[in-house]
Scaffold this active site. Structure first.
Site, PDB file in Angstrom:
ATOM      1  N   GLY A  34       0.821  -1.206   0.000  1.00 22.79           N
ATOM      2  CA  GLY A  34       0.000   0.000   0.000  1.00 22.79           C
ATOM      3  C   GLY A  34       0.853   1.253   0.000  1.00 22.79           C
ATOM      4  O   GLY A  34       0.461   2.278   0.548  1.00 22.79           O
ATOM      5  N   SER A  35       2.044   1.152  -0.582  1.00 24.45           N
ATOM      6  CA  SER A  35       2.961   2.296  -0.683  1.00 24.45           C
ATOM      7  C   SER A  35       3.370   2.848   0.674  1.00 24.45           C
ATOM      8  O   SER A  35       3.737   4.013   0.783  1.00 24.45           O
ATOM      9  CB  SER A  35       2.340   3.423  -1.526  1.00 24.45           C
ATOM     10  OG  SER A  35       2.044   2.962  -2.813  1.00 24.45           O
TER      11      SER A  35
ATOM     12  N   SER B  50       4.081  -5.330  -3.203  1.00 23.89           N
ATOM     13  CA  SER B  50       4.313  -3.897  -3.214  1.00 23.89           C
ATOM     14  C   SER B  50       5.155  -3.498  -1.998  1.00 23.89           C
ATOM     15  O   SER B  50       6.250  -4.018  -1.818  1.00 23.89           O
ATOM     16  CB  SER B  50       2.977  -3.154  -3.280  1.00 23.89           C
ATOM     17  OG  SER B  50       3.170  -1.780  -3.500  1.00 23.89           O
TER      18      SER B  50
END
Length: 141
Positions: A49-50, A131
Site C-alpha cells: 500500500g505504498s 508492493s
C-alpha cells in the site's frame, strides 16, 4: 468526498472499503490448518500500500485457504502506515521514522517466540508480500 469516519481526511477508505481503521492497529492474524500440525512451515504475509495505506484484514488476504490446502501456518500482521508509521523528524528522538518497520520486526519476533504453541516451526519461516510488503521483506533480510 470527505470520509466521515476520519473527519477532514480525504480518501482514508479508498483502498480499504468498509474496513474499520484505527490507530490501535498492532494485531496479528494466524490461520492454522486442522488438525493442528506439528512443526509446520510458517508463512508470514506483509501487505502493501505504498507504506501509506492498507490493512491485513481485507478479505483478499484471508489465509485460511492457503493454510488448509498447503498445511502451513499463515500469519499476517498490521503495522502503522502513513505519517504514523513513516514520518521522520531528523534530530527528534521521539519521531525517528520508519516505526512501521519496527512494528513489523516486533511481529516477526512474536512469531519466533510463540509460533510453536500453534504447531509451527520457528526455524521454517517464509516472509512474503506485495508492493510495500515485498519491499518490507527485503528490508528484513
Amino acid at each position: 468526498n470527505t470520509d466521515q469516519s476520519f473527519p477532514g481526511f480525504l480518501g482514508s477508505e479508498m483502498w480499504n472499503p468498509n474496513t474499520d481503521l484505527s490507530e490501535d492497529c498492532l494485531y496479528l492474524n494466524v490461520w492454522i490448518p486442522t488438525p493442528k500440525p506439528k512443526n509446520a512451515t510458517v508463512m508470514i504475509w506483509i501487505y502493501g500500500g505504498s507504506f501509506q495505506t492498507g490493512t491485513s484484514s481485507l478479505h483478499v488476504y484471508d489465509g485460511k485457504f492457503l493454510a488448509r490446502v498447503e498445511r502451513v501456518i499463515v500469519v499476517s500482521m498490521n503495522y502503522r502506515v502513513g505519517a504514523l508509521g513513516f514520518l521522520a523528524l531528523p534530530g527528534n528522538p521521539e519521531a525517528p521514522g520508519n516505526v512501521g518497520l519496527f512494528d513489523q520486526q516486533l511481529a516477526l519476533q512474536w512469531v519466533q517466540k510463540n509460533i510453536a504453541a500453534f504447531g509451527g516451526n520457528p526455524k521454517s519461516v517464509t516472509l512474503f508480500g506485495e508492493s510495500a510488503g515485498a519491499a518490507s521483506v527485503s528490508l528484513h533480510l
